[in-house]
Scaffold this active site. Structure first.
Site, PDB file in Angstrom:
ATOM      1  N   HIS A  65     -47.151 -64.787  53.960  1.00  0.00           N
ATOM      2  CA  HIS A  65     -48.054 -63.704  54.380  1.00  0.00           C
ATOM      3  C   HIS A  65     -48.312 -62.829  53.166  1.00  0.00           C
ATOM      4  CE1 HIS A  65     -44.674 -60.901  54.304  1.00  0.00           C
ATOM      5  NE2 HIS A  65     -44.001 -61.706  55.114  1.00  0.00           N
ATOM      6  N   ASP A 103     -28.544 -71.960  64.940  1.00  0.00           N
ATOM      7  CA  ASP A 103     -27.361 -72.109  64.088  1.00  0.00           C
ATOM      8  C   ASP A 103     -26.483 -70.862  64.204  1.00  0.00           C
ATOM      9  OD1 ASP A 103     -25.601 -72.313  61.712  1.00  0.00           O
ATOM     10  OD2 ASP A 103     -26.935 -73.968  61.165  1.00  0.00           O
ATOM     11  N   SER A 122     -38.870 -63.965  54.783  1.00  0.00           N
ATOM     12  CA  SER A 122     -40.225 -64.528  54.769  1.00  0.00           C
ATOM     13  C   SER A 122     -40.388 -65.464  53.583  1.00  0.00           C
ATOM     14  CB  SER A 122     -41.267 -63.408  54.673  1.00  0.00           C
ATOM     15  OG  SER A 122     -41.295 -62.648  55.840  1.00  0.00           O
TER      16      SER A 122
END
Length: 406
Positions: free
Chosen positions: A231, A357, A372
């Site tokens: 992004h 997990d 990110s």
């Protein structure tokens, strides 16, 4: 009378059928991609998770040979188009099939420090200021807007906030023409600076000319090019995508983790070493789909696995992995892909997944800010990168299809 009743029921049934058909067409249209990428020599997989049939729109000989995987001189056609039909009858959408070379990238996963300088000075907002007599004034109110980029004062270019402050003060009390870029267009606004209690002239504008933060390297290639984040680098106060003048990525050490919990997104805190020897590369593009750039020679110590790129139609629901350095080492963590969005309405939210997990859940609570760009791997191929976390549930996250970042 009975005949009229049956006729009415029949008419209502047809209306309902047509309404449901129209609704299905519109719904499936959003669920289908505008285009897909298929490596040369491979057959396209049109299983998009919706019950439509696919027919070849252009049934030329070139396309026929390519569809059947035959190596022929006419098989160099770069694309063809297929029509997706509901019930094999109602056209829903044309999908462009782009033929591409197979691609390989090296997976990142390393935490990186990101520093960018704006192209112009970003306006965060305006404020009231006290003049030399203690009166409150707002000389810039309703003249500049949050998200504007100031690029000049009285026709003279300004590059940084300190230069902007000096220019405004040097012109004094006279009317000043401020040049701004607003949504891609150049606009000039006129305002009168106010002499403040310190004796300096000011406009009452909050500004920013740089930004730093922590993210994750997604991939890099043999030629040194890289992609990260998935992004845009955006201003945290305004949400505006930063207009890039220059930018760099640096080695970063994660020093603390704020775990994500319901209503509060977690965050990675890192120490960014801005020394020249720790600069990993330069950023050449800041786009809504991530940052791109070139690595320096000093980034040669990166160690990652080479993966073939998989495209959106190759991704399956179920088990996958993300690679992240949140623990101080690059580790693969298991996730479960729950749904895929091919519509492209939100291009960096095409993959919806849940962290399964326990190691990552114990460490971070799931997905946190700073992760990110973490690569997503499935069946030995890179399929995407982490982009967003659910504020209401840190174990849930979004990812972008890797093809969007290349």
């Amino acid at each position: 009378m009975r005949h009229k009743f049956y006729f009415l029921i029949q008419q209502i049934t047809w209306v309902v059928f047509l309404f449901l058909t129209l609704f299905a067409v519109k719904t499936f249209e959003r669920a289908l991609p505008d285009e897909i990428y298929v490596p040369f020599g491979e057959r396209a997989d049109y299983r998009f998770g919706v019950p439509v049939s696919v027919t070849l729109k252009d049934d030329s000989e070139e396309v026929f040979y390519r569809l059947n995987g035959q190596e022929d001189a006419v098989a160099e056609a770069p694309f063809y188009t297929v029509t997706c039909k509901l019930f094999g009858i109602f056209p829903v959408k044309d999908v462009k099939v782009m033929m591409v070379d197979r691609q390989e990238v090296t997976a990142g996963g390393e935490a990186i420090g990101i520093y960018v300088k704006t192209d112009g000075i970003l306006v965060l907002g305006t404020a009231k200021i006290a003049d030399a007599w203690g009166n409150e004034c707002s000389p810039a109110q309703n003249l500049v807007q949050s998200g504007d980029y100031i690029v000049s004062v009285n026709g003279e270019k300004v590059c940084g906030k300190e230069e902007l402050i000096d220019k405004i003060d040097s012109y004094g009390s006279g009317r000043e023409i401020i040049g701004v870029m607003r949504k891609g267009e150049y606009v000039e606004v006129s305002m009168n600076p106010v002499k403040g209690e310190t004796g300096k002239y000011r406009l009452g504008i909050w500004v920013r000319d740089d930004l730093a933060g922590v993210g994750t390297l997604t991939y890099y290639r043999q030629d040194g090019s890289f992609g990260a984040l998935g992004h845009a680098v955006s201003d945290g106060d305004t949400g505006v995508q930063m207009s890039l003048s220059e930018g760099y990525i640096y080695e970063t050490k994660i020093v603390s983790i704020q775990k994500g919990k319901k209503g509060v997104p977690g965050e990675l805190a890192g120490i960014i070493d801005y020394g020249k020897s720790h600069c990993m590369g330069s950023i050449t593009e800041n786009s809504p789909l991530g940052i791109r750039g070139m690595l320096n020679d000093t980034a040669g110590e990166l160690e990652g696995e080479v993966y073939e790129v998989a495209y959106k139609q190759d991704i399956a629901l179920g088990k996958a992995y993300i690679i992240s350095e949140v623990s101080g080492e690059r580790v693969e963590y298991e996730i479960e892909i729950e749904s895929l969005d091919y519509s492209g309405d939100e291009e960096n939210k095409g993959i919806l997944f849940k962290v399964t997990d326990e190691r990552l859940l114990d460490l971070t609570g799931g997905i946190v800010q700073g992760m990110s760009g973490s690569p997503i791997i499935q069946n030995g191929k890179m399929i995407g990168a982490v982009t967003h976390v659910f504020v209401s549930d840190a174990s849930m996250g979004y990812g972008i299809f890797i093809e969007k970042m290349l």
